[in-house]
Design a protein around this motif. Structure first.
Motif, PDB file in Angstrom:
ATOM      1  N   PHE A   7      -6.529  60.202  54.889  1.00 38.12           N
ATOM      2  CA  PHE A   7      -7.411  60.633  54.032  1.00 38.12           C
ATOM      3  C   PHE A   7      -8.456  59.700  54.303  1.00 38.12           C
ATOM      4  CE2 PHE A   7     -10.229  60.079  50.105  1.00 38.12           C
ATOM      5  CZ  PHE A   7     -10.196  61.026  49.476  1.00 38.12           C
ATOM      6  N   MET A   8      -8.228  59.417  54.385  1.00 38.37           N
ATOM      7  CA  MET A   8      -9.768  58.469  54.972  1.00 38.37           C
ATOM      8  C   MET A   8     -10.467  59.391  56.389  1.00 38.37           C
ATOM      9  SD  MET A   8     -10.762  56.162  52.069  1.00 38.37           S
ATOM     10  CE  MET A   8     -12.306  55.924  53.487  1.00 38.37           C
ATOM     11  N   LEU A   9      -9.822  59.222  57.397  1.00 35.65           N
ATOM     12  CA  LEU A   9      -9.702  59.610  58.037  1.00 35.65           C
ATOM     13  C   LEU A   9     -10.534  61.148  58.352  1.00 35.65           C
ATOM     14  CD1 LEU A   9      -9.708  59.926  61.935  1.00 35.65           C
ATOM     15  CD2 LEU A   9      -7.135  61.247  61.441  1.00 35.65           C
ATOM     16  N   ILE A  10      -9.708  61.992  57.187  1.00 37.11           N
ATOM     17  CA  ILE A  10     -10.491  63.255  57.197  1.00 37.11           C
ATOM     18  C   ILE A  10     -12.261  63.831  56.144  1.00 37.11           C
ATOM     19  CG2 ILE A  10     -10.471  65.501  55.725  1.00 37.11           C
ATOM     20  CD1 ILE A  10      -6.434  65.206  56.239  1.00 37.11           C
ATOM     21  N   MET A  11     -11.957  62.184  55.366  1.00 37.36           N
ATOM     22  CA  MET A  11     -13.368  62.731  54.824  1.00 37.36           C
ATOM     23  C   MET A  11     -14.113  61.731  55.788  1.00 37.36           C
ATOM     24  SD  MET A  11     -12.979  63.087  51.885  1.00 37.36           S
ATOM     25  CE  MET A  11     -11.848  64.594  52.494  1.00 37.36           C
ATOM     26  N   ASP A  12     -14.278  60.767  56.676  1.00 36.15           N
ATOM     27  CA  ASP A  12     -15.039  60.564  57.600  1.00 36.15           C
ATOM     28  C   ASP A  12     -14.874  61.261  59.005  1.00 36.15           C
ATOM     29  OD1 ASP A  12     -15.840  57.707  56.304  1.00 36.15           O
ATOM     30  OD2 ASP A  12     -13.766  56.483  57.232  1.00 36.15           O
ATOM     31  N   LEU A  13     -14.770  62.635  59.083  1.00 40.21           N
ATOM     32  CA  LEU A  13     -14.652  63.613  60.280  1.00 40.21           C
ATOM     33  C   LEU A  13     -15.556  64.497  58.951  1.00 40.21           C
ATOM     34  CD1 LEU A  13     -11.499  63.848  61.923  1.00 40.21           C
ATOM     35  CD2 LEU A  13     -13.345  62.206  62.626  1.00 40.21           C
ATOM     36  N   LEU A  14     -15.819  64.565  58.202  1.00 38.20           N
ATOM     37  CA  LEU A  14     -16.447  65.514  57.430  1.00 38.20           C
ATOM     38  C   LEU A  14     -17.595  65.653  57.686  1.00 38.20           C
ATOM     39  CD1 LEU A  14     -15.256  65.495  53.365  1.00 38.20           C
ATOM     40  CD2 LEU A  14     -14.643  67.492  55.600  1.00 38.20           C
ATOM     41  N   ILE A  15     -18.628  64.271  57.993  1.00 36.11           N
ATOM     42  CA  ILE A  15     -20.168  64.659  58.013  1.00 36.11           C
ATOM     43  C   ILE A  15     -20.279  64.976  59.060  1.00 36.11           C
ATOM     44  CG2 ILE A  15     -22.272  62.819  58.133  1.00 36.11           C
ATOM     45  CD1 ILE A  15     -21.132  61.274  55.503  1.00 36.11           C
ATOM     46  N   PRO A  16     -19.547  64.247  60.406  1.00 40.34           N
ATOM     47  CA  PRO A  16     -20.009  64.315  61.787  1.00 40.34           C
ATOM     48  C   PRO A  16     -18.871  66.155  62.493  1.00 40.34           C
ATOM     49  CG  PRO A  16     -18.690  62.790  61.401  1.00 40.34           C
ATOM     50  CD  PRO A  16     -18.870  63.433  60.756  1.00 40.34           C
ATOM     51  N   VAL A  17     -18.087  66.746  61.391  1.00 40.91           N
ATOM     52  CA  VAL A  17     -17.860  67.900  61.711  1.00 40.91           C
ATOM     53  C   VAL A  17     -18.861  68.726  60.949  1.00 40.91           C
ATOM     54  CG1 VAL A  17     -16.160  69.795  61.517  1.00 40.91           C
ATOM     55  CG2 VAL A  17     -15.700  66.772  62.477  1.00 40.91           C
ATOM     56  N   SER A  18     -19.284  68.246  59.756  1.00 44.55           N
ATOM     57  CA  SER A  18     -20.245  69.202  59.073  1.00 44.55           C
ATOM     58  C   SER A  18     -21.239  69.263  59.920  1.00 44.55           C
ATOM     59  CB  SER A  18     -20.560  69.272  57.880  1.00 44.55           C
ATOM     60  OG  SER A  18     -19.871  68.595  56.643  1.00 44.55           O
ATOM     61  N   MET A  19     -22.406  68.275  60.568  1.00 42.32           N
ATOM     62  CA  MET A  19     -23.666  68.150  61.298  1.00 42.32           C
ATOM     63  C   MET A  19     -23.061  69.080  62.641  1.00 42.32           C
ATOM     64  SD  MET A  19     -24.880  63.927  60.645  1.00 42.32           S
ATOM     65  CE  MET A  19     -26.252  64.784  62.468  1.00 42.32           C
ATOM     66  N   ILE A  20     -22.164  69.225  62.877  1.00 42.55           N
ATOM     67  CA  ILE A  20     -21.421  70.363  64.475  1.00 42.55           C
ATOM     68  C   ILE A  20     -21.681  71.620  63.758  1.00 42.55           C
ATOM     69  CG2 ILE A  20     -20.352  70.761  66.489  1.00 42.55           C
ATOM     70  CD1 ILE A  20     -20.215  67.470  66.203  1.00 42.55           C
ATOM     71  N   GLY A  21     -21.586  71.419  63.174  1.00 43.29           N
ATOM     72  CA  GLY A  21     -21.202  72.927  62.639  1.00 43.29           C
ATOM     73  C   GLY A  21     -22.403  74.021  62.282  1.00 43.29           C
ATOM     74  N   ILE A  22     -23.505  72.926  61.380  1.00 42.10           N
ATOM     75  CA  ILE A  22     -24.749  73.478  60.482  1.00 42.10           C
ATOM     76  C   ILE A  22     -25.212  73.164  61.871  1.00 42.10           C
ATOM     77  CG2 ILE A  22     -26.364  72.921  59.540  1.00 42.10           C
ATOM     78  CD1 ILE A  22     -24.282  72.515  57.147  1.00 42.10           C
ATOM     79  N   GLY A  23     -25.568  72.565  63.173  1.00 46.70           N
ATOM     80  CA  GLY A  23     -26.053  72.036  63.574  1.00 46.70           C
ATOM     81  C   GLY A  23     -26.620  73.914  64.474  1.00 46.70           C
ATOM     82  N   THR A  24     -24.676  73.704  64.847  1.00 46.05           N
ATOM     83  CA  THR A  24     -24.575  75.405  66.033  1.00 46.05           C
ATOM     84  C   THR A  24     -25.202  76.029  65.496  1.00 46.05           C
ATOM     85  OG1 THR A  24     -22.809  73.901  67.013  1.00 46.05           O
ATOM     86  CG2 THR A  24     -23.298  76.020  67.245  1.00 46.05           C
ATOM     87  N   LEU A  25     -25.096  76.432  63.788  1.00 46.76           N
ATOM     88  CA  LEU A  25     -25.541  77.359  63.152  1.00 46.76           C
ATOM     89  C   LEU A  25     -27.191  77.838  63.290  1.00 46.76           C
ATOM     90  CD1 LEU A  25     -25.122  79.641  61.171  1.00 46.76           C
ATOM     91  CD2 LEU A  25     -25.793  78.204  59.053  1.00 46.76           C
ATOM     92  N   PHE A  26     -27.851  75.899  63.291  1.00 41.73           N
ATOM     93  CA  PHE A  26     -29.146  76.281  63.095  1.00 41.73           C
ATOM     94  C   PHE A  26     -30.227  76.914  64.161  1.00 41.73           C
ATOM     95  CE2 PHE A  26     -30.132  73.768  59.299  1.00 41.73           C
ATOM     96  CZ  PHE A  26     -29.783  74.567  58.478  1.00 41.73           C
ATOM     97  N   ARG A  27     -29.562  76.376  65.074  1.00 42.16           N
ATOM     98  CA  ARG A  27     -30.075  76.443  66.191  1.00 42.16           C
ATOM     99  C   ARG A  27     -29.742  77.450  67.307  1.00 42.16           C
ATOM    100  NH1 ARG A  27     -26.745  72.302  70.553  1.00 42.16           N
ATOM    101  NH2 ARG A  27     -24.956  73.757  70.769  1.00 42.16           N
ATOM    102  N   LYS A  28     -28.294  78.793  66.941  1.00 42.23           N
ATOM    103  CA  LYS A  28     -28.599  79.458  67.295  1.00 42.23           C
ATOM    104  C   LYS A  28     -28.329  80.852  66.243  1.00 42.23           C
ATOM    105  CE  LYS A  28     -24.430  79.108  69.794  1.00 42.23           C
ATOM    106  NZ  LYS A  28     -22.799  78.751  70.485  1.00 42.23           N
ATOM    107  N   SER A  29     -28.447  80.762  65.375  1.00 38.78           N
ATOM    108  CA  SER A  29     -29.422  81.894  63.922  1.00 38.78           C
ATOM    109  C   SER A  29     -29.832  81.194  62.796  1.00 38.78           C
ATOM    110  CB  SER A  29     -28.167  83.195  64.126  1.00 38.78           C
ATOM    111  OG  SER A  29     -26.915  81.970  63.228  1.00 38.78           O
ATOM    112  N   PRO A  30     -30.957  80.653  62.770  1.00 45.18           N
ATOM    113  CA  PRO A  30     -31.927  79.645  61.471  1.00 45.18           C
ATOM    114  C   PRO A  30     -31.908  80.666  60.534  1.00 45.18           C
ATOM    115  CG  PRO A  30     -33.528  80.467  63.340  1.00 45.18           C
ATOM    116  CD  PRO A  30     -31.711  80.512  63.724  1.00 45.18           C
ATOM    117  N   PRO A  31     -31.794  80.665  59.758  1.00 49.07           N
ATOM    118  CA  PRO A  31     -32.378  81.597  58.365  1.00 49.07           C
ATOM    119  C   PRO A  31     -33.542  82.286  58.224  1.00 49.07           C
ATOM    120  CG  PRO A  31     -31.495  78.776  57.341  1.00 49.07           C
ATOM    121  CD  PRO A  31     -31.810  78.968  58.966  1.00 49.07           C
TER     122      PRO A  31
END
Length: 126
Positions: A7-31
């Motif tokens: 559970f802690m491993l999954i919780m601690d991976l949420l921020i980096p995985v979200s940053m990678i996902g949202i960062g990719t979205l922002f640089r490829k197709s920003p709002p």
């Protein structure tokens, strides 16, 4: 126990995985339009469509890079507490989360500096 460690491993991976996902979205197709609901919303980034697009590409690139660095650095400390007391696992997991938040928020500062270096106070390119 093992379940809590996972559970802690999954919780601690949420921020980096979200940053990678949202960062990719922002640089490829920003709002597509400047809005006050979703996106990198600062006074400087919302001046013109050009500053809006620039800020998202720049911030997105930063978040992807930071997320990729945080990913293994988030797993490593948890490996050392595998099989240890639940309190220790929880404490280490909590510390990892707090440490992750610092570079996540700190990415705002270089983005704002890049906006200032590339655009005037009206959002026109320098």
């Amino acid at each position: 126990m093992l379940e809590f460690w996972i559970f802690m491993l999954i919780m601690d991976l949420l921020i980096p995985v979200s940053m990678i996902g949202i960062g990719t979205l922002f640089r490829k197709s920003p709002p597509s339009r400047i809005n006050g609901v979703f996106g990198y919303r600062t006074k400087r980034s919302m001046r013109t469509q050009e500053t809006w697009d620039f800020a998202h590409r720049y911030f997105g690139n930063l978040w992807v890079k930071i997320g990729l660095v945080l990913l293994p650095l988030s797993v490593l400390p948890l490996i050392f507490v595998y099989g240890k007391d639940i309190d220790l696992v929880g404490t280490v997991g909590g510390i990892i989360t707090v440490v992750q938040i610092i570079p996540m928020i700190a990415a705002i500062f270089p983005t704002e500096r890049a906006l200032k270096e590339n655009f005037d106070e009206y959002g026109r390119p320098l």
